[in-house]
Scaffold this motif. Structure first.
Motif, PDB file in Angstrom:
ATOM      1  N   MET A 160     -29.401 -34.793  15.676  1.00 19.10           N
ATOM      2  CA  MET A 160     -29.501 -35.013  17.202  1.00 19.10           C
ATOM      3  C   MET A 160     -30.011 -36.144  17.732  1.00 19.10           C
ATOM      4  N   LYS A 161     -31.113 -36.519  16.802  1.00 15.32           N
ATOM      5  CA  LYS A 161     -31.736 -37.777  16.953  1.00 15.32           C
ATOM      6  C   LYS A 161     -30.750 -39.139  16.690  1.00 15.32           C
ATOM      7  N   ARG A 162     -29.868 -39.049  15.755  1.00 17.11           N
ATOM      8  CA  ARG A 162     -28.777 -39.959  15.457  1.00 17.11           C
ATOM      9  C   ARG A 162     -28.058 -40.099  16.766  1.00 17.11           C
ATOM     10  N   ALA A 163     -27.625 -39.077  17.369  1.00 13.35           N
ATOM     11  CA  ALA A 163     -26.443 -39.240  18.452  1.00 13.35           C
ATOM     12  C   ALA A 163     -27.285 -39.751  19.543  1.00 13.35           C
ATOM     13  N   ASP A 187     -11.240 -50.887  20.385  1.00 13.08           N
ATOM     14  CA  ASP A 187     -12.493 -50.994  20.587  1.00 13.08           C
ATOM     15  C   ASP A 187     -13.622 -49.849  20.507  1.00 13.08           C
ATOM     16  N   TYR A 188     -13.103 -48.505  20.584  1.00 10.99           N
ATOM     17  CA  TYR A 188     -13.646 -47.410  20.247  1.00 10.99           C
ATOM     18  C   TYR A 188     -12.964 -46.132  20.279  1.00 10.99           C
ATOM     19  N   ASP A 189     -13.614 -45.084  19.695  1.00  8.26           N
ATOM     20  CA  ASP A 189     -13.085 -43.680  19.909  1.00  8.26           C
ATOM     21  C   ASP A 189     -14.321 -42.797  19.609  1.00  8.26           C
ATOM     22  N   ILE A 190     -14.724 -42.279  20.898  1.00  2.61           N
ATOM     23  CA  ILE A 190     -15.922 -41.620  20.933  1.00  2.61           C
ATOM     24  C   ILE A 190     -15.712 -40.123  21.504  1.00  2.61           C
ATOM     25  N   ALA A 191     -16.489 -39.262  21.093  1.00  2.00           N
ATOM     26  CA  ALA A 191     -16.608 -37.890  21.590  1.00  2.00           C
ATOM     27  C   ALA A 191     -18.031 -37.883  22.565  1.00  2.00           C
ATOM     28  N   VAL A 192     -17.810 -37.410  23.905  1.00  2.00           N
ATOM     29  CA  VAL A 192     -18.960 -37.189  24.736  1.00  2.00           C
ATOM     30  C   VAL A 192     -19.316 -35.745  24.890  1.00  2.00           C
ATOM     31  N   PRO A 219     -19.327 -41.658  17.595  1.00  2.00           N
ATOM     32  CA  PRO A 219     -17.838 -41.867  17.080  1.00  2.00           C
ATOM     33  C   PRO A 219     -17.086 -40.268  16.986  1.00  2.00           C
ATOM     34  N   ALA A 220     -16.024 -40.115  17.631  1.00  2.00           N
ATOM     35  CA  ALA A 220     -15.341 -38.955  17.587  1.00  2.00           C
ATOM     36  C   ALA A 220     -15.128 -38.365  16.065  1.00  2.00           C
TER      37      ALA A 220
END
Length: 407
Positions: A1-4, A52-57, A86-87
Motif C-alpha cells: 500500500m505504501k508503494r502505491a 507515455d503510461y498505462d495505469i490503474a486508478v 502501473p496496470a
C-alpha cells in the motif's frame, strides 16, 4: 500500500507530459475474492496513453495498520484513498489470487477521455485523494463511474441485465423474482449467501435505512453488477439525438475463476440459523423444566440475556455514536438493548426480583411487537432473528409465570 501511495506523487508529474495519442479509458472489474470486503468484486479505472503510461486508478486503498482502524471503521470514520500505479501491478495482484479481470473500454471522444484524465489527476492530488468510504453510496465502484459521468457532463443510461448469475451459487435474477422490491439488504444477501455470519452481522448492525427500494443504478455499488449494467449502457445523446453504446469493446484480461475465489460455504449446522435453532430448543427445554419445577434456571437467563445485553451495547454505540448513516433507525433495539444486562444480573439479586419481573413484562411486549410487526417498521429480519426473539419471549414468559406461581 505504501508503494502505491508513493507512486501517486510520481504519476502526478505525468500531467505535465505533452499530450501524445488519445488516452484510452477503461473500466476494470475483478471477480469476487475470499475476504469479506472482496465479495462483490472490485472496480478500477484504467488510463492508457500509448508511449507515455498505462495505469490503474484504484479507489479501494486503505491502511489496516492505521491507528484505531477497527474502532474508526465501526464508528463510520473509515477513510479510503485513491491511488494510481502501473496496470501490470494491478493484474499481477489478481493473477496471484486466481481472480479473473474484465476490461471494458469506454467509447469516449478524445475530449471526453482527456477530461476523465484531467479529473483523475485532480483526484490524485494529496489534498483530494482521501475520501470517507461508504459501503453502498461511495465506494470503489461508484467513484470511477462518477468520474466518467462528470467528464461527460451527464449521466450514462444504465440498463439492468436481463439475467444475472450471482457468483458460484449459480442463482440468477429469476431465482429472486418474488415480487419484492430490490433493496440494499437483499442485494448484499445475494452476494453473501456463503457467508451467513457476515450477513448476520450486517443485519444486526444496519437498520431500516438499507431496506428502502433501490434502482438498478444504486445496485451498481457492487462492482460485478456495475459491469453488467455497463454492457448495455448508452452515452448521453449527441446533437443529433443519437445515443451510442458506452462500451466500445470488452474482453477478459485474466481468466481466473469466472465465479471468483470465494471460500467454501459455511456448513448448515454452523450457520446462524442453525445456532439460533439450538438456542430456541434449549430455551424450550429449560422453560418446560422450570415451569414443572416452578423454579427458574437463573444460569440460563444470565447467559441468554447477558449475550443479548452485550449485543445491545454494540447497537447503542452504532445508533448513538457511530456516524454510519444506515445504523439508525434500528428497530432491533426493542429486542437487543443494554437493559438485557439487568435481567442477566438482576436474576441473582434478591432485592431486584420485583424489578426483574417488571422488566420481563415490558420485554415480552416489546419483542412480541417487533416479531409480529417488523414489516410495518420497514426493516427486514435475518432468518435467525425470529428464532432468537422467540427464545427471548419464551424466557420472559417463563419468568412471569414462575414468579406469579410462587406468589
Amino acid at each position: 500500500m505504501k508503494r502505491a501511495v508513493r507512486l501517486i506523487f510520481a504519476l502526478l508529474l505525468l500531467a505535465a507530459i505533452p499530450a501524445g495519442a488519445q488516452p484510452r479509458v477503461s473500466l476494470l472489474t475483478a471477480e469476487p475474492g475470499a475476504d469479506i470486503y472482496q465479495l462483490e468484486g472490485h472496480t478500477a479505472l484504467r488510463l492508457t496513453r500509448p508511449g507515455d503510461y498505462d495505469i490503474a486508478v484504484n479507489w479501494g486503498v486503505f491502511d489496516f495498520n492505521a491507528p484505531n482502524f477497527v474502532y474508526r471503521f465501526v464508528k463510520g470514520e473509515t477513510d479510503y484513498m485513491c491511488a494510481a500505479y502501473p496496470a501490470r501491478l494491478f493484474f499481477e495482484e489478481y493473477a496471484r489470487e486466481g481472480r479473473g479481470v474484465t476490461e471494458q473500454v469506454l467509447d469516449l471522444t478524445p475530449a471526453q477521455a482527456a477530461r476523465v484524465e484531467q479529473l483523475v489527476w485532480e483526484n490524485l492530488r494529496p489534498e483530494n485523494r482521501t475520501y470517507r468510504y461508504n459501503y453502498v453510496l461511495d465506494n470503489c465502484a461508484t467513484r470511477p463511474l462518477a468520474i466518467v459521468e462528470k467528464a461527460l457532463g451527464d449521466t450514462l443510461s444504465l440498463v439492468p441485465p436481463a439475467e444475472f448469475v450471482y457468483g458460484e451459487t449459480g442463482l440468477s435474477e429469476a431465482d429472486y423474482a418474488d415480487g419484492k422490491p430490490d433493496t440494499f439488504r437483499r442485494e448484499m444477501t445475494r452476494y453473501h449467501r456463503d457467508y451467513p455470519w457476515y450477513q448476520f452481522g450486517i443485519d444486526l448492525a444496519l437498520g431500516a435505512g438499507i431496506d428502502r427500494p433501490v434502482s438498478a443504478r444504486e445496485r451498481g455499488f457492487s462492482p460485478v453488477y456495475l459491469r453488467e449494467l455497463l454492457r448495455d449502457a448508452t452515452l448521453p445523446a449527441d446533437s443529433a439525438g443519437t445515443r451510442r453504446p458506452a462500451v466500445h469493446s470488452e474482453w477478459r484480461i485474466l481468466e481466473g475463476n469466472p465465479e471468483g475465489v470465494c471460500a467454501d460455504p459455511t456448513p448448515w449446522p454452523l450457520t446462524p440459523l442453525a445456532v439460533a435453532a439450538y438456542i430456541l430448543a434449549a430455551a424450550v427445554i429449560v422453560s418446560v423444566r422450570d415451569i414443572r419445577r416452578r423454579s427458574l434456571s437463573r444460569w440460563f437467563d444470565a447467559l441468554l440475556f447477558g449475550v443479548y445485553g452485550l449485543l445491545g451495547c454494540l447497537l447503542t454505540f452504532l445508533i448513538f455514536v457511530s456516524s454510519h448513516e444506515a445504523t439508525s433507525p434500528n428497530f432491533l433495539y426493542l429486542w437487543l438493548n443494554p437493559l438485557c444486562l439487568f435481567a442477566a444480573v438482576g436474576t441473582w439479586i434478591k432485592c431486584c426480583q420485583r424489578a426483574v419481573y417488571c422488566y420481563h413484562f415490558c420485554n415480552f411486549a416489546a419483542v412480541l411487537l417487533l416479531l409480529t410487526a417488523h414489516h410495518y417498521f420497514g426493516q427486514a429480519l435475518n432468518p435467525a432473528f425470529p428464532l432468537l426473539m422467540t427464545a427471548d419471549i419464551i424466557r420472559s414468559a417463563t419468568n412471569i409465570y414462575v414468579t406469579r406461581a410462587k406468589r
